[in-house]
Design an enzyme around this catalytic site. Structure first.
Site, mmCIF file in Angstrom:
data_model
loop_
_atom_site.group_PDB
_atom_site.id
_atom_site.type_symbol
_atom_site.label_atom_id
_atom_site.label_comp_id
_atom_site.label_asym_id
_atom_site.label_seq_id
_atom_site.Cartn_x
_atom_site.Cartn_y
_atom_site.Cartn_z
ATOM 1 C CB THR A 1 -0.946 0.013 1.213
ATOM 2 O OG1 THR A 1 -0.179 -0.193 2.410
ATOM 3 C CG2 THR A 1 -2.015 -1.066 1.089
ATOM 4 C CE1 TYR B 1 -4.771 -16.021 0.962
ATOM 5 C CE2 TYR B 1 -4.595 -17.200 -1.119
ATOM 6 C CZ TYR B 1 -4.736 -17.205 0.254
ATOM 7 O OH TYR B 1 -4.847 -18.398 0.919
ATOM 8 C CB ALA C 1 4.600 -5.382 -11.362
ATOM 9 C CG ASP D 1 2.111 -3.037 -4.819
ATOM 10 O OD1 ASP D 1 1.143 -3.813 -4.711
ATOM 11 O OD2 ASP D 1 3.216 -3.246 -4.295
#
Length: 310
Positions: A31, A170, A263, A265
């Site tokens: 994030t 995930y 990549a 993100d």
């Protein structure tokens, strides 16, 4: 005057990336990568990017805050916890650019952002944001109790007119079992407006299905805009009106792919930098592909600012 605000919720860690026998230190986390790449591609008069996490009071945490502020990411929603430290991870990259991660994060400060002394005040502020963004990792690092608190916050934000954005990202090792993850993702998607789904991650969690079924399943949970990321292949964008777009990725020569870290993100960041400032789904996906194809030509999660596409 700032028109919109997005809060990106998650964890940033100390990053060690290996190049031969050398280890280079940086900072990264899914994030945080997205927050930085959004901030680099928008005018903050149109969209201001805030990061939400918890850090320690150590020098590494202070360096993180300084680095984020230098990138134009707002840090007013970051808590500092006296008895905690940031997590640590090492990236090992093979000759083809694929990477393996090793983590030391079980008691990282970010796990406790909803337990901090300012958490109630922060949640009150976040409920009034225009956009809240988080990932599967943002969920995985929380306790069951804090995941429930987070779901309540997301619902309150939507009730006040905000939108929730989720990237499935995930990582099985962060969860007790697949069933726990499935319950958490179903709850999350039921209060999501825009979902980024890496198809490989969907297949790991739910079993391999055609992307059409993945999209239908996600819309059925109430998600209005679904973006399916398929690595080097085209991405698929589907909206609540039944429109579907297939947007080709940017093909690179094999030798140009140095490191695929961040990549996905950076794709999400490029997409949101355009989409949340008025661009179409197609234009947004094209920017996502451009951002990701640039990032993978450099080593590490955050590439040099001067390397960003115009």
């Amino acid at each position: 005057m700032t028109n919109k605000n997005i809060a990106v919720i998650g964890e940033c860690m100390i990053e060690l990336s290996q190049k031969g026998d050398a280890l280079n230190r940086g900072f990264g986390g899914d994030t945080l990568n997205t927050a930085v790449y959004i901030a680099r591609q928008v005018d903050d008069a149109a969209l201001k990017v805030h990061y939400v996490t918890a850090l320690g009071t150590d020098s590494f945490s202070s360096d993180m805050l300084t680095a984020w502020q230098r990138e134009g990411v707002e840090t007013d929603l970051v808590q500092r916890l006296d008895n905690k430290l940031p997590g640590l991870y090492v990236i090992e990259t093979d000759p083809s650019g694929e990477r393996t991660f090793y983590y030391w994060r079980n008691d990282a400060a970010a796990r406790y952002w909803l337990n901090g002394p300012d958490s109630e005040r922060l949640c009150q502020r976040l409920a009034d944001f225009d956009y809240l963004y988080l990932s599967g990792i943002s969920l995985a690092i929380l306790s069951e109790e804090n995941r429930a608190r987070l779901m309540a916050l997301l619902k309150e934000c939507r009730a006040r007119g905000g939108k929730v954005i989720f990237d499935n990202n995930y990582r099985p090792r962060l969860w007790e079992n697949k069933e726990q993850t499935q319950r958490a993702y179903l709850a999350m998607l039921s209060c999501t407006d825009i979902a980024f789904l890496t198809l490989e991650d969907e297949d790991m969690l739910w079993g391999e299905k055609p992307y059409e079924e993945v999209i239908a399943r996600t819309h059925a949970l109430g998600v209005s805009e679904v973006v399916v990321k398929r690595g080097a292949d085209s991405c698929i964008v589907s909206n609540a009106n039944g429109e579907r777009h297939d947007i080709p990725a940017i093909r690179l020569e094999k030798e140009k792919v140095i490191d695929t870290t961040a990549a996905g993100d950076s794709f999400s960041a490029g997409y949101l930098a355009k989409r949340l400032t008025g661009a179409s789904e197609i234009e947004s996906a094209q920017r996502g592909h451009l951002t990701a194809s640039t990032v993978i030509q450099y080593r590490g999660a955050i590439i040099p600012l001067e390397a960003m596409p115009a």
